[in-house]
Scaffold this motif. Structure first.
Motif, PDB file in Angstrom:
ATOM      1  N   PHE A 188      14.545 -36.845  -4.192  1.00 22.23           N
ATOM      2  CA  PHE A 188      14.294 -35.402  -4.236  1.00 22.23           C
ATOM      3  C   PHE A 188      15.193 -34.713  -5.259  1.00 22.23           C
ATOM      4  CE2 PHE A 188      13.264 -36.049   0.498  1.00 22.23           C
ATOM      5  CZ  PHE A 188      11.960 -36.375   0.212  1.00 22.23           C
ATOM      6  N   LEU A 207      12.843 -30.420   2.167  1.00 20.65           N
ATOM      7  CA  LEU A 207      12.814 -31.878   2.033  1.00 20.65           C
ATOM      8  C   LEU A 207      14.193 -32.468   2.321  1.00 20.65           C
ATOM      9  CD1 LEU A 207      10.645 -31.984  -1.209  1.00 20.65           C
ATOM     10  CD2 LEU A 207       9.878 -32.544   1.110  1.00 20.65           C
ATOM     11  N   ASP A 213       5.882 -35.991   4.603  1.00 17.30           N
ATOM     12  CA  ASP A 213       6.004 -35.037   3.499  1.00 17.30           C
ATOM     13  C   ASP A 213       4.842 -34.053   3.615  1.00 17.30           C
ATOM     14  OD1 ASP A 213       6.092 -33.635   1.085  1.00 17.30           O
ATOM     15  OD2 ASP A 213       6.760 -35.382  -0.051  1.00 17.30           O
ATOM     16  N   THR A 236       8.529 -32.887  10.021  1.00 19.96           N
ATOM     17  CA  THR A 236       8.028 -32.460   8.715  1.00 19.96           C
ATOM     18  C   THR A 236       8.582 -31.077   8.374  1.00 19.96           C
ATOM     19  OG1 THR A 236       6.061 -32.402   7.304  1.00 19.96           O
ATOM     20  CG2 THR A 236       5.859 -31.408   9.507  1.00 19.96           C
ATOM     21  N   GLN A 237       8.152 -30.555   7.246  1.00 22.55           N
ATOM     22  CA  GLN A 237       8.747 -29.345   6.685  1.00 22.55           C
ATOM     23  C   GLN A 237       7.861 -28.113   6.911  1.00 22.55           C
ATOM     24  OE1 GLN A 237       7.731 -31.981   4.381  1.00 22.55           O
ATOM     25  NE2 GLN A 237       9.475 -33.101   5.205  1.00 22.55           N
TER      26      GLN A 237
END
Length: 419
Positions: free
Chosen positions: A94, A123, A144, A181-182
């Motif tokens: 990242f 992330l 992701d 997750t984001q």
């Protein structure tokens, strides 16, 4: 299936990340999808990186980004032992995404670069937390979200492609017990990063809840639930234990920093209840938000600072009719400006909006083709829901009132401070 969302305040230290694990342990038999924001003030720090890069200050941007990198690596070092190397490898991928961009020259609009850089915060945080949970004996699958939430290319306020996103999420979320997750981010069909607007993690969580037909969505905060006012601004605030979807949408529209304005619709469409609970004390009941109508709500207060009043007067004393007003609203749409209060007279229109500097000035310049324009900045907008005249007088005592509007449920007062 339940969906949880943890904001930046809930993961802004090693202790609070450990607390997140403790919260998850309270739900051992539940299938969970957990949406996590960037840690603490990471988004603000990455915004400064984007600004420096776009201003052509490459070395400053790299230095600022290096500070963000080291903060996250230090957090990983404090949390991890056996999984540190695996986490470092994931983080480094990242880091490289952002650094590769920072060595380039900006040739597109700022909002594009903003999204490519700022999305990294989510992330970073989820990678570290996913590895920590695994090391702590809480198995999970890291996802992701850029592979799941497909959007248009309206950078910084992207619209979700619901059919594509629905298919991707349903294909990816299977029988696993815990998914990490984001929030806040997605990607275009060209795999360019997008963001869903500030505080868009709540919205992300609602999207997952809707698509997965979740039993509920819980947003974990550092307060005991939804309060009737901001405790940092008002004294003697009180918890509201139960709210309707409609009331929360109204509160969000008027600027209450409780739930992202776009969050409610995906939940209301499928009648999925939303719980707002305290991650510092999960035993507290919190607030439930659902489709039922509430009665006997306490007065609700919201103050929005940094307001601008744009006064638009007819250039020749003709009535302000449909054509100039239509042109004005077209400008709002073109500049992506949301109004907080509009009052129309015979030969004038007064518009209160968040003062966003350049955008406010752009609006004034463009509107001058149809109107004589005056701007006053540095104002405050007070909104009172379910209040009365006495409350209004108390809260505006010592203020210079510029504009006031009222309906049976809502009073709005735009005022300036008296020096």
């Amino acid at each position: 299936m339940k969906v949880f969302k943890f904001g930046g305040a809930s993961v802004n230290s090693v202790e609070r990340i450990k607390n997140l694990a403790a919260v998850l342990r309270e739900y051992p038999s539940e299938q969970l999808v957990v949406i996590i924001s960037a840690m603490g003030k990471t988004t603000n720090a990455l915004e400064k990186v984007a600004e420096a890069f776009y201003a052509g200050k490459k070395e400053e941007a790299l230095e600022l980004f290096n500070t963000v990198k080291n903060q996250h690596l230090n957090t990983a070092k404090y949390l991890l032992v056996t999984r540190y190397n695996a986490c470092y490898s994931q983080l480094n991928d990242f880091f490289t995404e952002v650094e590769w961009l920072l060595h380039d020259q900006p040739v597109r609009e700022f909002d594009y670069y903003y999204d490519q850089i700022v999305c990294a915060g989510e992330l970073f945080s989820t990678a570290i937390i996913s590895h920590f949970l695994a090391e702590d004996g809480i198995g999970n699958e890291w996802l992701d979200v850029r592979d799941l939430i497909r959007t248009d290319n309206n950078f910084r306020d992207a619209a979700i492609d619901w059919p594509a996103t629905t298919q991707r999420i349903r294909d990816e979320i299977g029988d696993g017990a815990l998914y990490i997750t984001q929030g806040f981010i997605g990607s275009t069909n060209d795999n360019e990063n997008t963001t869903l607007g500030r505080e868009g993690s709540d919205y992300t969580a609602a999207v997952f809840a809707n698509i997965l037909n979740a039993e509920s969505l819980t947003i974990w905060k550092d307060v005991e639930g939804v309060m009737n006012a901001d405790p940092k601004t008002f004294e003697d605030t009180q918890l509201i234990s139960e709210l309707s979807f409609r009331e929360v949408i109204e509160m969000a529209y008027y600027g209450a920093q409780v739930i992202h304005p776009k969050t409610i619709k995906p939940l209301q469409n499928k009648n999925i209840p939303l719980y707002v609970k305290c991650f510092l004390n999960p035993a507290l009941p919190g607030t439930v938000i659902h489709g039922k109508t509430n009665k006997n709500l306490p007065p609700i207060f919201v103050i929005k600072n940094n307001q601008a009043l744009v006064q638009l007067n007819s250039q020749d004393f003709s009535f302000v009719g449909e054509k100039p007003v239509a042109a004005l609203y077209e400008l709002f749409s073109k500049l992506r400006i949301s109004t907080n209060l509009v009052q129309t007279g015979a030969i004038s229109v007064m518009v209160c909006l968040d003062d966003k500097g350049d955008k406010t000035d752009q609006l004034a310049a463009a509107a001058s083709e149809h109107f004589d324009v005056q701007i006053e900045k540095g104002l405050h907008l007070l909104t009172i829901r379910h209040g009365n005249e006495k409350l209004t007088q108390t809260l505006t005592a010592g203020k210079s009132i510029v504009l006031m509007q009222r309906s049976p449920d809502t009073i709005q007062v735009l005022y300036r401070d008296l020096n």
